[in-house]
Enzyme design. Structure first.
Site, PDB file in Angstrom:
ATOM      1  N   GLU A 111      84.111 -48.378  30.306  1.00  0.00           N
ATOM      2  CA  GLU A 111      82.668 -48.458  30.503  1.00  0.00           C
ATOM      3  C   GLU A 111      82.043 -48.589  29.131  1.00  0.00           C
ATOM      4  O   GLU A 111      82.631 -48.187  28.137  1.00  0.00           O
ATOM      5  CB  GLU A 111      82.164 -47.197  31.197  1.00  0.00           C
ATOM      6  CG  GLU A 111      81.944 -45.993  30.264  1.00  0.00           C
ATOM      7  CD  GLU A 111      83.219 -45.453  29.630  1.00  0.00           C
ATOM      8  OE1 GLU A 111      84.298 -45.647  30.234  1.00  0.00           O
ATOM      9  OE2 GLU A 111      83.160 -44.851  28.539  1.00  0.00           O
ATOM     10  N   SER A 133      78.562 -42.248  12.069  1.00  0.00           N
ATOM     11  CA  SER A 133      79.527 -42.687  13.083  1.00  0.00           C
ATOM     12  C   SER A 133      79.606 -44.198  13.269  1.00  0.00           C
ATOM     13  O   SER A 133      80.604 -44.708  13.767  1.00  0.00           O
ATOM     14  CB  SER A 133      79.182 -42.019  14.429  1.00  0.00           C
ATOM     15  OG  SER A 133      77.846 -42.295  14.778  1.00  0.00           O
ATOM     16  N   LYS A 166      84.460 -45.477  17.468  1.00  0.00           N
ATOM     17  CA  LYS A 166      85.009 -45.682  18.813  1.00  0.00           C
ATOM     18  C   LYS A 166      86.435 -46.224  18.803  1.00  0.00           C
ATOM     19  O   LYS A 166      87.217 -45.969  19.720  1.00  0.00           O
ATOM     20  CB  LYS A 166      84.105 -46.625  19.617  1.00  0.00           C
ATOM     21  CG  LYS A 166      82.749 -46.043  19.959  1.00  0.00           C
ATOM     22  CD  LYS A 166      82.843 -44.970  21.030  1.00  0.00           C
ATOM     23  CE  LYS A 166      81.475 -44.505  21.489  1.00  0.00           C
ATOM     24  NZ  LYS A 166      81.572 -43.307  22.348  1.00  0.00           N
TER      25      LYS A 166
END
Lengths: 410, 269
Positions: A121, A391, A99
């Site tokens: 968010e 990830s 991210k």
């Protein structure tokens, strides 16, 4: 001249209106259309600016710790007795997940545009943490919308965000999870659009977000392609990634899209099974999921027959979303990528297996990708190669897993 | 269906704004969500609003994820969903209201996904047959509207687009070229919701839009009390009151909501 860190327009999609075939677009209230136009223009300018590219590259190297390595999962591969499995280690990026690649890129863009206030968010809290991190690094004011259900089950991440100076705003509407956090962030943006940058966390939402997030995440695939050629001496036969909104998967798929012999596999959240209504597999069951409009983009959307959005379920909060990035719907329609699902149970088994065989605790999201590799590898020859995008790391999920496995270990 | 009105769709809206212009006032077009607080009461309220002199209506279709709406419309439409309200049920409501003698224009207002799930062409045909005059779709800007607009155009039904204080001159022209019936001008940068005061930039915004278009302008977002109505009355061709009426109902009940509407209507006489 050095290759730019992010390469603009390195794909044939989207078109200038943000369409990937019949998917994508910009279905939003008029108030924010001008802001999306401005964002698109500023993003293009930033990409063309060597100083922006250099700053992002520098931070990715010295702050995030890129390039992240590729690890050969030797014991896992031998145990399965088939394909050699390699892991792209996004879990080793700062903050523990991919991210940060996108959060940092967008935060730099916000700063460049003179927008001091950023909103985001978050579902599981990983994008919220990445946004709070980037905001702390660059001196921006960060406000994170998070469903109150997610706040309750992701306390450590809530604390991390607050520790880094972000405000975490509980969302009490609807199902009180990621979908509703996006609704609330969009309402904030509609209201404060003149001084606020919306730092959206996945490859979804109105144009240019799916394109911009893909571009910022494409560093994963660009690195992985070079690394796998060096380490394995070949391109992967199969590249597997989990798909919630779809940013880590589009990030690794992007580099391989023209390599026709690389099979691209997206793994959705199968929850209690795709035959039930407790899952988030948007591509699995046409009775409950079909093309529609949610959060400003046209893609596959889990909905009832009257077009109301369905509640979803997954053991991993990061995959618990009723729609999917439009480029995935496009890749699927072109049969360039294929999508399957792993159930909660399969993901949990993969979570344990990877921990035991490799000493790597994967995020529950990434465990879905590992689960698919566990199914495929034994059926493949020993000289074939599977590349998994790992990830994120699983520390954030320990509370969830302890509740399920606590007394079964040891 | 018995044809009880001399015209429908674009012609009806055209007639409405001609009539109110002749009376030197704006049209009062309240919003109400079908199914709030329940189906029967919502129809009773719309009928009562008709009787106190509302000039037209926005008939709200509920959606699970209304991103352009503030807390009050969210609450009302959520209750409507819990009451089992569907697009089909909303069209039935329009038809029932017509059969009860309601003659004012009725605009169906809803987010795009439920409308597409119903089917764009079928929706336009069924809404027309039920007695509606057009559509207001807050997440459908003109760039994305071709698919829906083709059926509206064929059936002479209005498809309204929005302009906001953030809209550029270029977008004002684009919306002006594409909007039919009227342009929904957004009085506040933000979501729907009752507010104490109107935005200070409102007169300049409306003046800018007027320079770009001769299409009637209907103002919404935040118009909450009689004094607001008095202020906007000379500026626009019509105005919408939504959250303030729902809020009044929420706190003080049906009669209070109708009394507020009556006071707002009286302010523009």
């Amino acid at each position: 001249m050095a290759t730019p860190y992010i390469q603009p327009h390195s794909a044939d999609v989207p078109n200038e209106r943000g369409y990937y075939g019949e998917f994508g677009g910009r279905f939003v209230p008029e108030t924010i259309v001008p802001a999306l136009d401005e964002l698109t223009a500023e993003y293009e300018k930033a990409l063309a600016d060597p100083a922006f590219q250099a700053e992002l590259a520098h931070l990715q190297k010295t702050y995030v710790g890129r390039p992240t390595p590729i690890s050969y999962a030797k014991r896992l591969s031998e145990m399965l007795g088939g394909a050699k499995i390699y892991l792209k280690r996004e879990d080793l990026a700062h903050t523990g997940a991919h991210k940060i690649n996108n959060a940092l890129g967008q935060a730099l863009l916000a700063k460049r545009m003179g927008k001091q206030r950023v909103i985001a968010e978050t579902g599981a809290g990983q994008h919220g943490v990445a946004s709070a991190t980037a905001a702390a690094l660059l001196g921006l004011d960060c406000h994170v919308y998070m469903g109150s259900v997610d706040i309750a089950r992701q306390q450590p991440n809530v604390f991390r965000m607050k520790l880094m100076g972000a405000e975490v705003i509980p969302v009490e509407s609807g199902s009180k999870t990621l979908k509703d956090a996006i609704n609330e962030a969009m309402r904030d943006w509609v209201t404060n659009v003149r001084n606020t940058f919306y730092l959206l966390g996945s490859a979804l939402g109105p144009h240019p977000y799916p394109m911009m997030v893909r571009d910022f995440q494409s560093v994963i695939g660009t690195e992985a392609k070079e690394q796998i050629l060096e380490i394995a001496g070949q391109l992967p036969d199969v590249c597997i990634a989990c798909v919630g909104g779809g940013s880590n998967s589009i990030g690794i798929f992007h580099a391989f899209r023209d390599d026709e012999n690389v099979e691209l596999i997206g793994v959705e959240a199968g929850g209690h099974g795709t035959a039930t209504d407790k899952h988030a597999a948007r591509f699995a069951n046409p009775d409950i999921s079909r093309p529609g409009i949610l959060h400003g983009t046209r893609s596959f959307v889990m909905q009832n027959e009257d077009g109301q959005i369905r509640e979803t379920h997954s053991i991993s909060a990061g995959l618990d979303y009723p729609s999917v990035g439009p480029e995935h719907a496009y890749l699927r329609s072109m049969e360039r990528a294929f999508y399957t699902a792993a159930t909660d149970e399969e993901a949990l088994a993969a979570f344990r297996t990877l921990s035991e065989t490799e000493g790597i605790i994967p995020a529950l999201e990434s465990s879905h990708a590992v689960a698919e590799a566990l199914k495929r590898a034994p059926k493949m020859s020993k000289d074939s190669v599977i590349l998994i995008n790992l990830s994120g790391r699983g520390d954030k999920d320990l509370d969830t897993v302890i509740k399920i496995l606590g007394d079964k270990l040891g | 269906m018995v044809e009880i009105r001399p015209s429908y769709g674009l012609a009806t809206l055209h007639h409405l704004f001609e009539t109110t212009a002749a009376q030197n006032r704006a049209a009062f077009m309240p919003y109400w969500a079908i199914g709030y607080p329940d189906y029967d009461t919502s129809l009773e309220i719309i009928t009562a609003l008709s009787a106190i002199g509302a000039d037209g209506f926005e008939i709200g279709i509920p959606f699970s994820d209304p991103i352009a709406d503030g807390m009050m419309v969210q609450t009302a439409t959520q209750i409507a969903l819990e009451n089992g309200i569907t697009v089909k049920k909303c069209l039935e409501a329009v038809q029932t209201l017509r059969s009860r003698g309601l003659t004012q224009p009725m605009m169906v207002m809803g987010y795009l996904n439920p409308l597409l799930a119903y089917g764009a062409e079928k929706l336009v045909m069924d809404a027309k047959a039920a007695g509606a005059d057009g559509f207001i779709v807050p997440d459908l800007p003109p760039e994305e509207a071709h698919y829906f607009a083709q059926y509206c155009q064929r059936e002479n039904m209005a498809l309204v687009f929005f302009l906001a204080p953030t809209s550029s001159e270029k977008r004002m022209q684009l919306v002006s070229e594409n909007a039919t019936g009227f342009i929904y001008t957004v009085a506040q940068v933000g979501v729907t919701g009752a507010r104490d005061t109107l935005s200070e930039e409102l007169p300049e915004f409306i003046a800018n839009v007027r320079q770009q278009t001769s299409t009637p302008l209907v103002l919404g977002f935040g118009i909450s009390k009689p004094e607001h109505a008095r202020t906007v009355n000379p500026m626009v061709n019509g105005f919408i009151v939504a959250s303030a009426l729902l809020r009044e109902h929420h706190h003080n009940g049906k009669e209070a909501a109708i009394a507020l509407a009556k006071a707002i209507r009286a302010a523009i006489e």
